[in-house]
Scaffold this motif. Structure first.
Motif, mmCIF file in Angstrom:
data_model
loop_
_atom_site.group_PDB
_atom_site.id
_atom_site.type_symbol
_atom_site.label_atom_id
_atom_site.label_comp_id
_atom_site.label_asym_id
_atom_site.label_seq_id
_atom_site.Cartn_x
_atom_site.Cartn_y
_atom_site.Cartn_z
ATOM 1 N N MET A 68 -12.499 3.838 -0.709
ATOM 2 C CA MET A 68 -13.128 3.419 0.278
ATOM 3 C C MET A 68 -13.688 1.771 0.035
ATOM 4 S SD MET A 68 -15.692 6.563 1.411
ATOM 5 C CE MET A 68 -15.759 7.460 0.201
ATOM 6 N N VAL A 69 -13.931 1.352 -1.430
ATOM 7 C CA VAL A 69 -14.378 0.350 -1.654
ATOM 8 C C VAL A 69 -13.195 -0.726 -1.376
ATOM 9 C CG1 VAL A 69 -15.240 -1.246 -3.031
ATOM 10 C CG2 VAL A 69 -16.519 0.939 -2.931
ATOM 11 N N PHE A 70 -12.104 -0.560 -1.949
ATOM 12 C CA PHE A 70 -10.888 -1.342 -2.312
ATOM 13 C C PHE A 70 -10.397 -1.423 -0.595
ATOM 14 C CE2 PHE A 70 -10.943 -0.562 -6.685
ATOM 15 C CZ PHE A 70 -10.732 -1.834 -7.094
ATOM 16 N N SER A 78 1.292 1.487 -11.023
ATOM 17 C CA SER A 78 1.818 1.780 -9.510
ATOM 18 C C SER A 78 1.227 0.203 -8.670
ATOM 19 C CB SER A 78 1.168 2.798 -8.906
ATOM 20 O OG SER A 78 1.796 3.887 -9.606
ATOM 21 N N THR A 79 0.092 -0.136 -9.072
ATOM 22 C CA THR A 79 -0.403 -1.284 -8.213
ATOM 23 C C THR A 79 0.435 -2.504 -8.623
ATOM 24 O OG1 THR A 79 -2.751 -0.206 -8.311
ATOM 25 C CG2 THR A 79 -2.419 -2.666 -7.908
ATOM 26 N N ALA A 100 -2.622 -2.433 -2.453
ATOM 27 C CA ALA A 100 -1.929 -1.551 -3.291
ATOM 28 C C ALA A 100 -2.970 -0.821 -4.338
ATOM 29 C CB ALA A 100 -1.001 -2.669 -4.445
ATOM 30 N N ILE A 101 -4.082 -1.349 -4.724
ATOM 31 C CA ILE A 101 -4.850 -0.629 -5.555
ATOM 32 C C ILE A 101 -5.361 0.971 -4.538
ATOM 33 C CG2 ILE A 101 -7.135 -0.462 -6.647
ATOM 34 C CD1 ILE A 101 -6.690 -3.430 -7.152
ATOM 35 N N GLY A 118 0.808 -1.345 -0.049
ATOM 36 C CA GLY A 118 0.039 0.069 -0.111
ATOM 37 C C GLY A 118 0.778 1.185 0.134
ATOM 38 N N GLY A 119 1.758 1.413 0.913
ATOM 39 C CA GLY A 119 3.003 2.392 0.840
ATOM 40 C C GLY A 119 3.647 2.741 -0.454
#
Length: 368
Positions: free
Chosen positions: A194-196, A60-61, A234-235, A8-9
């Protein structure tokens, strides 16, 4: 957990810096957004704003996922690779659509049939690989199942062909729903964050309560939940980084490249986590916006064709339910500021996500 935080970072950092670099590059290449002439007049000032920013979200993901796996010395799982295939594949369809728009300088890219063919091929390949025994693990668990699911798999088992068709409906429907939502600066990106983020927590919880660890009625029989959480993180991070530049007033748009890929991944996560029907709750904003378009088009065609009696329904031939669809444009034409629509729709998304996670946890408590 280390890999999830790292993924995620890294995705946030790559997206934040990558989008900043993409803005002048796409502007120089002439990748400017074309605006519909029949849309709100306030949108005409956005003409020429760089688009195809979804390329940065996807890159990026994917880069963050594989780097996180490399650093933590974990092997990519079959479920995560399938989800990335779906994510990138739908992005390719969206990229072709965006490229035609910018190269032909028109607001319409791929013809609807061509776009649907591309979405269908990716969805069916994903569905077949996920549901059949191609990627079963040592315990015989495939990435997805033929059982209809809400919080977890139900006892209602679908024939394989029907299950694959359901996957197709979910993927094409959700990708188009996110595409319809992507009409105001930051609206779709913020909602996707928010969803991911919600699916990341769902996967972490499913890993902690996995049947391989806790053989109790409340456990979850899901393959590779922790690795799916890494992709979701990541997303989420990539969307956060992109939102910095996409927030009102947007300096770049994600385009169909971003909206189709994010919608596809959203449906993919629901399928792979066995929470297919829960997506209707967590992604409630996308459902409402899609229904607004269906209602607008359906009612307009019905009233024009059948001439609904005005004295009963107080409508005329060719009547429209909303001033404009999708729903966010209706509120714009009512006089709401664009940023007001975006923030209030974000609030609705937050409520849907909170409600979905509440239902998910409550169902676990009831079985525990």
């Amino acid at each position: 957990m280390k890999a999830i935080l790292l993924g995620g970072g890294l995705a946030l950092l790559f997206s934040l810096l990558g989008t900043r670099a993409a803005i002048p590059l796409f502007t120089q290449l002439g990748y400017g957004q074309e605006i519909r002439d029949d849309g709100p007049t306030s949108h005409h000032t956005k003409r020429g704003t760089p688009t195809m920013g979804g390329v940065v979200i996807i890159a990026s993901t994917v880069l963050a996922y594989f780097l996180a796996e490399l650093i933590t010395q974990n092997e990519p799982s079959a479920s995560a690779l399938l989800l990335i295939f779906l994510f990138v594949g739908m992005g390719v369809v969206g990229f072709l659509d965006d490229y035609i728009k910018v190269s032909k300088q028109r607001s319409l890219g791929l013809r609807s049939k061509a776009k649907m063919v591309g979405q269908t091929v990716i969805a069916l390949v994903f569905g077949w690989l996920a549901i059949t025994g191609v990627f079963e693990d040592g315990d015989g668990i495939a990435p997805a199942s033929r059982n209809l699911s809400f919080i977890r798999d139900t006892k209602f088992v679908l024939p394989t062909i029907v299950a694959i068709l359901l996957v197709w409906v979910m993927i094409t429907g959700t990708s188009n729903a996110v595409n319809l939502t992507d009409g105001l600066d930051g609206l779709a990106t913020g909602a996707c964050v928010m969803v991911f983020g919600a699916f990341m927590f769902v996967n972490i919880w499913q890993n902690n309560q996995n049947c391989a660890i806790h053989n109790v009625p409340a456990c979850y029989e899901v393959r590779d939940p922790l690795d799916l959480a890494l992709v979701a993180a990541a997303i989420t991070g990539a969307c956060f980084g992109f939102l910095w530049w996409n927030a009102p007033p947007a300096q770049i748009f994600m385009g169909d490249t971003g909206s189709l890929s994010l919608g596809g991944a959203m449906a993919g996560l629901a399928i792979l986590t066995r929470t297919e029907l829960l997506l209707l709750v967590i992604g409630g904003l996308f459902v409402v916006i899609t229904l607004s378009v269906m209602l607008q088009v359906g009612f307009f065609k019905a009233s024009r064709r059948f001439g609904i009696v005005r004295t009963v329904f107080r409508v005329e031939r060719g009547h429209r339910v909303f001033r404009m669809a999708p729903l966010q444009h209706h509120f714009e034409l009512l006089g709401w500021e664009q940023v007001t629509v975006v923030i209030r729709f974000w609030i609705i998304t937050g409520l849907c996500v909170a409600g979905g996670l509440g239902v998910f946890y409550a169902a676990w408590v009831a079985r525990a």
